[in-house]
Write an enzyme that holds these catalytic residues in place. Structure first.
Site, short mmCIF file in Angstrom:
data_model
loop_
_atom_site.label_atom_id
_atom_site.label_comp_id
_atom_site.label_asym_id
_atom_site.label_seq_id
_atom_site.Cartn_x
_atom_site.Cartn_y
_atom_site.Cartn_z
N CYS A 248 8.40 14.45 28.75
CA CYS A 248 7.93 15.76 29.24
C CYS A 248 7.39 15.65 30.66
O CYS A 248 6.34 15.04 30.89
CB CYS A 248 6.86 16.27 28.28
SG CYS A 248 5.97 17.73 28.86
N CYS B 113 3.90 17.10 31.21
CA CYS B 113 2.91 16.21 30.57
C CYS B 113 2.55 15.06 31.51
O CYS B 113 1.38 14.68 31.63
CB CYS B 113 3.45 15.62 29.27
SG CYS B 113 3.80 16.83 27.98
#
Length: 152
Positions: free
Chosen positions: A65, A68
């Site tokens: 991600c 993230c």
């Protein structure tokens, strides 16, 4: 459960800070509060988050991600800024699918603040340091804990 090595922000001494320790982590050398950054999993969640002696910011994330990976370093900086007042627990959603289901994580990064196992606040999506600092301060205030402004 592994015990990470945390360098002291004040004197750079390397300290072992267990994920499930009691009390507030302090430097063995200068006694300054240490940032408490740990990993939490399906198997150690209760010890690491629910039994924590201070509020815990939980970062539900995944290696693949992009947002993230942008939020992670910001949260680590904030964990240093809030040393002695909060714990940062990182949960890899791919490695801990039980926690992802339990907390209905449908988008990442998903952030949550827990105080003695009670969910205080949630947020989904990437955000900058100023936004996250305000969000953490609001969650700490709701729980009756000192905010960043009260320690400035």
């Amino acid at each position: 459960m592994r015990t990470p090595i945390t360098p002291c922000p004040a004197c750079r001494t390397k300290n072992r800070v267990p994920a499930d320790a009691r009390g507030t982590p302090r430097c063995a050398s200068c006694k300054a509060a240490l940032p408490w950054i740990v990993e939490a999993t399906d198997t150690d969640w209760t010890a690491v988050v629910e039994r924590a002696p201070m509020p815990v910011v939980v970062d539900f994330w995944a290696e693949w991600c992009g947002p993230c990976r942008m939020v992670g370093p910001i949260l680590e900086e904030l964990a240093t800024e809030y040393a002695g007042r909060l714990k940062l627990a990182k949960v890899d959603v791919d490695a801990s699918p039980g926690l992802s289901r339990r907390f209905e994580v449908q988008g990442i990064p998903a952030l949550a603040v827990f105080d003695h196992g009670r969910l205080v606040s949630r947020q989904v999506g990437a955000a900058g340091a100023d936004h996250l600092r305000r969000w953490i301060d609001e969650a700490l205030a709701q729980s009756g804990h000192p905010t960043n402004k009260e320690h400035a």
